[in-house]
Design a protein around this motif. Structure first.
Motif, PDB file in Angstrom:
ATOM      1  N   GLN A 150       2.195  44.774  -3.634  1.00 17.93           N
ATOM      2  CA  GLN A 150       1.940  45.798  -2.485  1.00 17.93           C
ATOM      3  C   GLN A 150       0.605  44.924  -2.098  1.00 17.93           C
ATOM      4  OE1 GLN A 150       0.057  49.866  -3.117  1.00 17.93           O
ATOM      5  NE2 GLN A 150       2.247  50.303  -2.869  1.00 17.93           N
ATOM      6  N   THR A 151       0.657  45.279  -0.826  1.00 17.32           N
ATOM      7  CA  THR A 151      -0.571  44.716   0.183  1.00 17.32           C
ATOM      8  C   THR A 151      -1.178  45.728   1.088  1.00 17.32           C
ATOM      9  OG1 THR A 151       1.015  43.921   1.783  1.00 17.32           O
ATOM     10  CG2 THR A 151       0.202  42.233   0.062  1.00 17.32           C
ATOM     11  N   GLU A 152      -2.423  45.756   1.263  1.00 10.32           N
ATOM     12  CA  GLU A 152      -3.075  46.539   2.179  1.00 10.32           C
ATOM     13  C   GLU A 152      -3.672  45.952   3.313  1.00 10.32           C
ATOM     14  OE1 GLU A 152      -5.202  49.592   0.239  1.00 10.32           O
ATOM     15  OE2 GLU A 152      -3.703  50.256  -1.132  1.00 10.32           O
ATOM     16  N   SER A 153      -3.847  46.500   4.310  1.00 15.28           N
ATOM     17  CA  SER A 153      -4.738  45.977   5.278  1.00 15.28           C
ATOM     18  C   SER A 153      -5.408  47.016   6.287  1.00 15.28           C
ATOM     19  CB  SER A 153      -3.974  44.908   6.158  1.00 15.28           C
ATOM     20  OG  SER A 153      -4.478  44.559   7.398  1.00 15.28           O
ATOM     21  N   ASP A 154      -6.719  46.545   6.790  1.00  9.15           N
ATOM     22  CA  ASP A 154      -7.384  47.605   7.397  1.00  9.15           C
ATOM     23  C   ASP A 154      -8.171  46.844   8.428  1.00  9.15           C
ATOM     24  OD1 ASP A 154      -7.582  50.300   5.928  1.00  9.15           O
ATOM     25  OD2 ASP A 154      -8.119  48.869   4.378  1.00  9.15           O
ATOM     26  N   ARG A 155      -7.881  47.190   9.655  1.00  5.43           N
ATOM     27  CA  ARG A 155      -8.455  46.397  10.918  1.00  5.43           C
ATOM     28  C   ARG A 155      -9.127  47.223  12.074  1.00  5.43           C
ATOM     29  NH1 ARG A 155      -5.104  41.880  14.585  1.00  5.43           N
ATOM     30  NH2 ARG A 155      -6.959  40.859  15.533  1.00  5.43           N
ATOM     31  N   VAL A 156     -10.036  46.726  12.622  1.00  2.94           N
ATOM     32  CA  VAL A 156     -10.706  47.640  13.827  1.00  2.94           C
ATOM     33  C   VAL A 156     -10.722  46.284  14.976  1.00  2.94           C
ATOM     34  CG1 VAL A 156     -12.380  48.782  14.837  1.00  2.94           C
ATOM     35  CG2 VAL A 156     -11.783  49.205  12.056  1.00  2.94           C
ATOM     36  N   ARG A 157     -10.078  46.847  16.181  1.00  3.25           N
ATOM     37  CA  ARG A 157      -9.936  45.537  17.072  1.00  3.25           C
ATOM     38  C   ARG A 157     -10.598  46.162  18.527  1.00  3.25           C
ATOM     39  NH1 ARG A 157      -5.567  43.474  20.424  1.00  3.25           N
ATOM     40  NH2 ARG A 157      -5.620  41.351  20.394  1.00  3.25           N
ATOM     41  N   ALA A 158     -11.608  45.599  18.919  1.00  5.19           N
ATOM     42  CA  ALA A 158     -12.131  46.119  20.139  1.00  5.19           C
ATOM     43  C   ALA A 158     -11.809  44.940  21.513  1.00  5.19           C
ATOM     44  CB  ALA A 158     -13.662  46.299  20.258  1.00  5.19           C
ATOM     45  N   VAL A 159     -11.523  45.598  22.539  1.00  8.70           N
ATOM     46  CA  VAL A 159     -10.997  44.781  23.603  1.00  8.70           C
ATOM     47  C   VAL A 159     -11.695  45.213  24.899  1.00  8.70           C
ATOM     48  CG1 VAL A 159      -9.020  43.871  25.117  1.00  8.70           C
ATOM     49  CG2 VAL A 159      -8.609  44.288  22.702  1.00  8.70           C
ATOM     50  N   LEU A 160     -12.333  44.206  25.562  1.00  9.07           N
ATOM     51  CA  LEU A 160     -13.226  44.473  26.952  1.00  9.07           C
ATOM     52  C   LEU A 160     -12.507  43.764  28.016  1.00  9.07           C
ATOM     53  CD1 LEU A 160     -15.417  45.571  28.395  1.00  9.07           C
ATOM     54  CD2 LEU A 160     -16.768  43.613  27.755  1.00  9.07           C
ATOM     55  N   THR A 161     -11.742  44.422  29.036  1.00 12.85           N
ATOM     56  CA  THR A 161     -11.103  43.510  29.992  1.00 12.85           C
ATOM     57  C   THR A 161     -11.627  43.597  31.267  1.00 12.85           C
ATOM     58  OG1 THR A 161      -9.103  44.288  29.088  1.00 12.85           O
ATOM     59  CG2 THR A 161      -8.962  43.711  31.210  1.00 12.85           C
ATOM     60  N   HIS A 162     -11.632  42.702  32.150  1.00 11.68           N
ATOM     61  CA  HIS A 162     -12.112  42.323  33.470  1.00 11.68           C
ATOM     62  C   HIS A 162     -10.999  41.976  34.534  1.00 11.68           C
ATOM     63  CE1 HIS A 162     -14.841  42.036  37.066  1.00 11.68           C
ATOM     64  NE2 HIS A 162     -14.423  40.774  37.068  1.00 11.68           N
ATOM     65  N   ALA A 163     -10.884  42.594  35.453  1.00 12.55           N
ATOM     66  CA  ALA A 163      -9.699  42.231  36.437  1.00 12.55           C
ATOM     67  C   ALA A 163     -10.471  41.281  37.590  1.00 12.55           C
ATOM     68  CB  ALA A 163      -9.204  43.458  37.134  1.00 12.55           C
TER      69      ALA A 163
END
Length: 518
Positions: A235-248
């Motif tokens: 059994q495996t566990e994973s925690d992740r926080v991901r931030a994305v900044l986008t410019h057009a």
């Protein structure tokens, strides 16, 4: 009289505005006439029961090397297909139950299930929803074992596998500007074989996103918790926080910067924390062309995803290249532009923007032209742990006046994340699995209701040892015709050759079937 599908290209499609495709309807009672005008608001709900009877005569039913056994196999199928574009539930469900009976070897008689379902329901207006995905299809237990095509032969290395995903979620606006989404997902993979690993995954995620008034800048933050459990593994566990900044940059190009942290025990018994960083570029110059390139630095090394798609009035081109981790249950949500259905689904986007109505149109086109919607040889296999997978896919489809050509090639390289873990799957026999699939389908409409087709498919598999190398090659020819709006008949022949150091075989077969819809 067969139903006629009237197809008008939208102005943005680039094809003649008055293009007519006369398709023999394979599902209608009463006769179904669909006019695809590009309107997504038209309600559409169809239920199509069907029965199919197929007879196959093969010279090598057991797929033996020297002990070849001729057999006549009868397959009787009952199915139902539901399409909905009305009310709160949208999507499609296609289920078939097949009874297989052998004339001589009655001990091999059995039942097979086939399912493809993709449904979305709106539980509360514009607030709460649920997505359901499910499939049942044959898959090899071991990639290094005996491989075969279809269900009309006996192969102990093949099992029916159920993949499912149930995902309720809520979304809306905070303060009128910030969008939120909270989602739960329960997915799993279960095999009919006792010596294969079952698995399940539970995940929860929450995301916030927004942007400035000008639309030049956008941002998003997503937090995810995932637990994967393998019956023959850990059994495996994973925690992740991901931030994305986008410019057009103008109307067609966007650049995104990615940063985050993750913690998991994929590579060992204890959780370890890692930092992530990356970037993504998207270029969409028009409705027919799109390009996306993603790069991220992850705990297993470099992750990337490149997707390119281009279509003309008559052709569709698609290429993808990705490297990422994979848990077994996530295959239920994958969409690879590789099989005939997916290619023509993209090709018909300018004809019918609404996906549910387009699904009907594509299936009718494939049936009228005698094209198998899922003819690509799959290289997937059952796993008992998290893997790192590199996949490259190249696809091409040509839609002529009376002929169609599809060419597909896919390469995959799989390796377990935890090299010290010994699980009950193909990776126990080596540190990697490499597979290359190639198929070419040609179809020609002989009359408005009859079509002939030729298919060449090849699957090459290798591991770290020479004895693990094998090649499965198939050449098949088919003919099909619509007797009336409810009856389809087809016949064909195939030659299959499996080259292997341990279990080589050759099989020849002829087959015929009749399908009735009600």
């Amino acid at each position: 009289m067969p139903a006629k599908f009237v197809v008008r290209r939208s102005k943005a499609g680039g094809a003649p505005c008055a293009a007519w495709i006369s398709l023999a309807a394979f599902a209608a009672s009463p006769t179904l006439a669909v006019e695809a005008t590009g309107s997504a608001s038209t309600n559409l709900f169809t239920v199509v029961p069907s029965v199919t009877l197929q007879e196959t005569i093969t010279d090598n039913y057991r797929l033996g090397t020297t002990d070849r056994k001729a057999e006549a196999i009868t397959e009787a199928s009952a199915g139902i297909r539901v399409n909905s574009n009305a009310g709160r539930v949208k999507g499609s469900l296609d289920y078939t139950l097949t009874a297989r009976v052998a004339t001589r070897d009655t001990g091999a008689n059995d039942l097979h299930h086939s399912l493809a379902a993709q449904l979305s329901a709106e539980l509360i207006d514009n607030k709460a929803f649920v997505d359901v995905r499910a499939s049942i299809a044959p898959q090899p237990i071991s990639v290094f074992g005996k491989r075969s095509f279809g269900s009309s032969t006996e192969n102990s290395n093949q099992a029916d596998v159920l993949n499912y995903s149930i995902s309720p979620y809520a979304r809306g606006l905070l303060g009128g500007q910030v969008q939120y989404e909270v989602r739960l997902d329960q997915s799993g993979s279960f095999s009919s074989a006792s010596n294969a690993s079952n698995s399940s995954t539970t995940s929860a995620s929450a995301s916030l996103s927004g942007g400035n008034v000008s639309g030049l800048f956008g941002w998003s933050v997503t937090a995810t918790h995932l637990v994967s459990d393998f019956s023959d593994g850990d059994q495996t566990e994973s925690d992740r926080v991901r931030a994305v900044l986008t410019h057009a940059f103008g109307a067609h190009v966007t650049l995104s910067l990615i940063a985050g942290v993750e913690s998991n025990n994929f590579a060992g018994p204890d959780k370890t924390s890692y930092t992530n960083k990356g970037l993504q570029v998207r270029w969409i110059p028009n409705q027919r062309t799109s390009l996306s390139a993603l790069y991220e630095r992850r705990f297993f090394g470099n992750a990337h995803a490149v997707d390119f798609a281009y279509r003309t009035p008559r052709t569709t081109w698609a290429f993808s290249d990705s490297r990422d981790i994979s848990t077994t249950p996530d295959r239920v949500t994958r969409l690879i532009l590789g099989d005939s259905y997916s290619l023509f689904f993209v090709q018909f986007a300018s004809i019918e923007p609404d996906p549910v109505r387009r699904d009907l149109l594509v299936r009718a086109f494939l049936a009228a032209n005698g094209i198998n919607p899922k003819s690509l040889v799959t290289g997937d296999f059952l796993g008992s742990g998290v893997t790192v997978q590199r996949t490259q896919t190249l696809s091409f489809a040509l839609q002529g006046i009376r002929s169609s050509l599809t060419v597909r090639s896919q390469f995959s390289n799989s390796a377990r994340v935890n090299r010290l873990f010994v699980g009950a799957d193909s990776l126990i026999e080596g540190t990697r699995v490499r597979q290359r699939t190639t198929s070419v389908d040609y179809s020609h409409r002989l009359t408005p209701t009859a079509a002939a087709g030729l298919t060449l498919a090849r699957l090459q598999t290798s591991g770290i040892f020479d004895a693990q190398e094998s090649t499965l090659t198939s050449l098949s020819a088919t003919w099909s015709d619509m007797v009336n709006a409810r009856t389809n008949v087809s016949a064909g022949a195939r030659l299959v050759r499996f080259s292997s150091a341990t279990q080589p075989y050759t099989e020849r077969a002829v087959f015929a079937n009749v399908r009735l819809t009600f």
